[in-house]
Scaffold this active site. Structure first.
Site, short mmCIF file in Angstrom:
data_model
loop_
_atom_site.label_atom_id
_atom_site.label_comp_id
_atom_site.label_asym_id
_atom_site.label_seq_id
_atom_site.Cartn_x
_atom_site.Cartn_y
_atom_site.Cartn_z
N SER A 51 0.82 -1.22 0.00
CA SER A 51 0.00 0.00 0.00
C SER A 51 0.85 1.26 0.00
CB SER A 51 -0.91 0.02 1.23
OG SER A 51 -1.85 -0.99 1.16
N GLU A 109 -3.93 -13.90 1.42
CA GLU A 109 -4.30 -13.03 2.53
C GLU A 109 -5.76 -13.26 2.90
OE1 GLU A 109 -4.24 -8.83 1.60
OE2 GLU A 109 -3.98 -8.33 3.71
N GLU A 135 -16.16 -2.31 0.79
CA GLU A 135 -16.77 -1.89 -0.48
C GLU A 135 -16.13 -2.63 -1.66
OE1 GLU A 135 -15.93 0.08 2.02
OE2 GLU A 135 -17.94 0.76 2.58
#
Lengths: 360, 405
Positions: free
Chosen positions: B115, B242, B375
């Site tokens: 990230s 993951e 989401e």
């Protein structure tokens, strides 16, 4: 819990599913079910005969030495998933599960074998909304005959024999032709209700009503979750299919994120319901942790089935409001199922006792 | 095929040769790895025996009964859950030999440099650059062929970077192609002087995460994992593992967040109200159903019929953790106004349940963000499970350097 529940479907169970689904595809298409709801014969007795007589499914819960198939609640659950998927108007849950379980608690050979074979249909004369352990109406037992009126008896119109609890604590078998069975106008047109009036009718004592009714309603509540699962799956699948086809604003409606998230959420609920329903069926079959498993399943199932049917209606929009589209059958069944054998709230309250989370 | 009986025999052999009571912990773990009993589904020589994954429980049960030390998997969750399967699938023989053993025994902890401040849910938009240094001898002692890669950029939300020896890193190696095509996957040495790990203090007061600044970090080409430009595909292995790791837990009844609040309810009748009772019962049922769904998923995996349910499990647990911990703060009334400790700490592992209700409430807010936001996961379910049309893509054929940022 000493053992882990088996939450999968066996190959045999999948074979039962495939056979029932084929049969219902031939017998129980949606336009036919809709037309039948407005006829004088709301039950599809041809489909019932094919299921019960042809495939021997009415006797799944009955041991072989008592005239049944000697299977378990796990197979019955699969049958109910398919019946829910088709909102089939057959008295399977009421006769092959609830009435049969009541008789299994009473040890009455001949009647049990008749129900198991599907030659006769039975109905427990306890209102459909009563939860396991809940209070129910009884009739008066006087001078060797039964007197009184019972209401909201599911599938009583189709029944040959009524299992009637009386005020002396006994459960009695009554020939349905001797009683007055008056159809009520049901909210769910595919599971008709009736009033049963007994005006000094003789009954055969079967056994202790409290034990039999409790066992019957517990199995009914636990396995109803599988019917609710089948119903919810159908509404989700159909809605996904429709939203892939239906175009507005030059796009398939199912491509709009607001709707995708709603359907994904619904899928998640259905996945959860499958685990809860399988767990209840397995617990009924093994006798392990049964009360908690049934209460959990019924505390969870109703909201999923109703939510799925309500979303199906909303996402089909105008067509979903019509009489010709079968969604209304599913919504009505889902809503009625949310009351049948006890509401989610009643089951949660029961759970509070079972797992020691007492009210204030 | 290695069966259960064979694994039991080998486990007994291991225990006989290295009695846990008199063997150093790390020595035992190394011996276990070398015996192929670390992760039995891995290949021989790499800690496994090519056995069915489902038989790991046989080994674990025997070792636990014998009081053998474990490899403390919670301390190296990213290494075991994500780096290892990716190295196994895409690594060279040398890489597998070098990294897997110290990873499994816990000598070397791993973190994940994925990230970035500008690339969260849109991970493939990442901007950390890796440039191949052409010509000249490599300045890295490990480099044998070609030049080093020189990496510059910033990563964020790096769990455990402060304890890690290695990192899996994805970086942009070609800005002139669309964003998914120009990424390459590397193994980054966290002790490199160009790696600057800074604590990122979060809502709970702790700094379990970090910001990682990469300045001229030199990575020899021998630490590239997979082909140049194939990094996105390699990363999919990491990310799929993951999600499996998040959904594959086995819990007893009341094993999750519902446990502490149920206990408080039972022990503190003076805190009970009708409103809280209704909400608690609903969440208790939801927790039990989610637990059953996870158990069903596990049974499917063991039976070799993996279902798509895993994609939903993380969504369910995120919502439940948040609602339950929120309820628990309210249930505690006056105590709910207090917090156990705001001291800035740098924990070695995340503890969702060990601290007080306020901590659980705040930490669980991350459950619907980390590892893919709820989401994004709902989109994945809608598109991959239900087959609904994908979101319109405006960045598909545009070179990364031409994207709006």
């Amino acid at each position: 819990m000493s053992t882990q529940p088996d939450l999968l479907y066996s190959e045999e169970e999948e074979a039962v599913r495939a056979a029932v689904r084929d049969l219902l595809a031939d017998h129980c298409d949606a336009p036919g079910v809709i037309a039948r709801t407005e006829s004088d014969t709301p039950h599809d007795l041809a489909a019932w005969k094919a299921l019960a007589d042809g495939m021997g499914l009415a006797g799944l819960l009955v041991p072989e030495d008592k005239g049944g198939q000697g299977a378990s609640h796990r197979e019955v659950a699969v049958v109910l998933e398919e019946l829910g998927r088709a909102v089939a108007p057959v008295p399977y849950l009421t006769s092959a599960v609830v009435a049969t379980e009541a008789l299994l608690a009473c040890d009455t050979g001949d009647l049990l074998a008749e129900l198991a074979s599907g030659r006769r249909i039975g109905a427990l004369a306890v209102a459909l909304n009563v939860a396991p352990g809940g209070a129910y109406q009884v009739v008066r037992h006087e001078g060797g005959a039964l007197h009184g009126e019972l209401t909201a008896i599911a599938d009583a119109q189709a029944a040959d024999v009524l299992l009637v609890p009386a005020d002396d604590g006994g459960l009695y078998a009554v020939d349905a032709s001797a009683a007055t069975v008056t159809p009520q106008i049901p909210f769910d047109l595919t599971r008709p209700l009736a009033t049963v009036s007994l005006d000094g009718i003789p009954g055969r004592l079967l056994g202790d009503a409290e034990v039999a009714v409790h066992r019957a309603l517990r199995a009914g509540a636990g396995l109803l979750a599988s019917e609710q699962l089948g119903l919810a799956e159908w509404t989700l699948t159909e809605t996904v299919r429709y939203l892939k086809e239906r175009k507005q604003f030059n796009r398939p409606v199912g491509g709009f994120q607001a709707l995708k998230h709603r359907l994904a959420q619904l899928w998640l609920e259905v996945v959860n319901l499958r685990a809860a329903a399988r767990n209840a069926a397995d617990a009924l079959a093994t006798g392990e942790d049964t009360d908690v498993a049934v209460a959990v399943a019924q505390a969870y199932a109703a909201s999923v089935a109703v939510h799925a049917a309500e979303e199906a209606l909303q996402l089909h929009a105008g067509i979903g409001m019509t009489w010709e589209h079968p969604i209304h059958l599913y919504l009505k069944r889902a809503k009625a199922d949310s009351i049948a054998y006890g509401t989610a709230g009643v089951h949660r309250a029961r759970l509070a006792e079972l797992v020691d989370l007492q009210a204030p | 095929m290695t069966d259960a009986a064979e694994l039991q025999r080998r486990t007994a052999e291991l225990l006989a040769a290295h009695p846990p009571a008199s063997t150093d912990r790390l020595d035992f773990l190394k011996a276990r790895f070398d015996a192929g009993l670390a992760w039995v589904h891995y290949p021989e020589g790499l800690g496994g025996l090519n056995a069915p994954r489902s038989l790991q429980v046989v080994v674990d049960a025997e070792l636990e009964a014998a009081g053998a030390p474990d490899n403390d998997p919670r301390r190296n969750g990213i290494g075991l859950g994500m780096a290892a399967p990716t190295i196994l699938k895409y690594g060279t023989e040398e890489q597998k030999q070098r990294y897997l053993r110290p990873l499994w025994v816990g000598e070397e902890v791993w973190c994940q440099l994925f990230s970035e401040p500008g690339a969260g849910s849109d991970l493939a938009a990442l901007g950390t650059r890796a440039v191949r240094e052409d010509g000249g001898p490599s300045r890295s002692s490990e480099a044998e062929s070609g030049g080093d890669w020189v990496v510059n950029g910033q990563k964020v939300w790096t769990s455990g970077a402060h304890n890690s020896r290695w990192a899996i890193l994805i970086a942009r190696t070609d800005p002139d192609v669309p964003k998914h095509a120009g990424i390459t996957y590397f193994i980054c040495d966290m002790t490199d002087p160009g790696v600057d790990v800074r604590p990122l203090r979060q809502i709970t007061g702790e700094a379990e995460f970090n910001e990682v600044f990469l300045t001229d970090v030199r990575i020899p080409d021998s630490r590239r994992l997979g082909e140049i430009g194939e990094g996105w595909r390699v990363a999919q292995t990491t990310l799929n593992n993951e999600r499996v790791a998040i959904g594959g837990m086995r819990l007893p009844r009341e094993g999750g967040m519902i446990g502490p609040v149920s206990k408080t309810w039972r022990e503190r009748p003076e805190l009970r109200t009708q409103d809280l009772h209704q909400r608690l019962l609903k969440l208790w049922v939801d927790s039990e159903v989610a637990r059953l769904t996870a158990e069903r998923l596990r049974q499917q995996l063991v039976a070799g019929q993996p279902g798509p349910e895993g994609a939903g499990m993380k969504l369910a647990f995120a919502r439940l953790n948040q609602e339950i911990s929120g309820l628990e703060v309210e249930l505690r009334g006056q105590e709910g106004l207090l917090y156990d400790d705001w001291t800035m700490r740098r924990p070695e592992l995340v503890d969702f349940t060990g601290r007080d209700a306020g901590y659980r409430y705040l930490r669980s807010k991350g459950n619907s963000i980390e590892g893919g936001t709820s989401e994004v996961l709902l989109n994945i379910v809608a598109e991959r499970v239900l087959g609904l049309p994908a979101e319109p893509r405006t960045d598909k054929d545009v070179a990364w350097k031409d994207l709006a940022r």
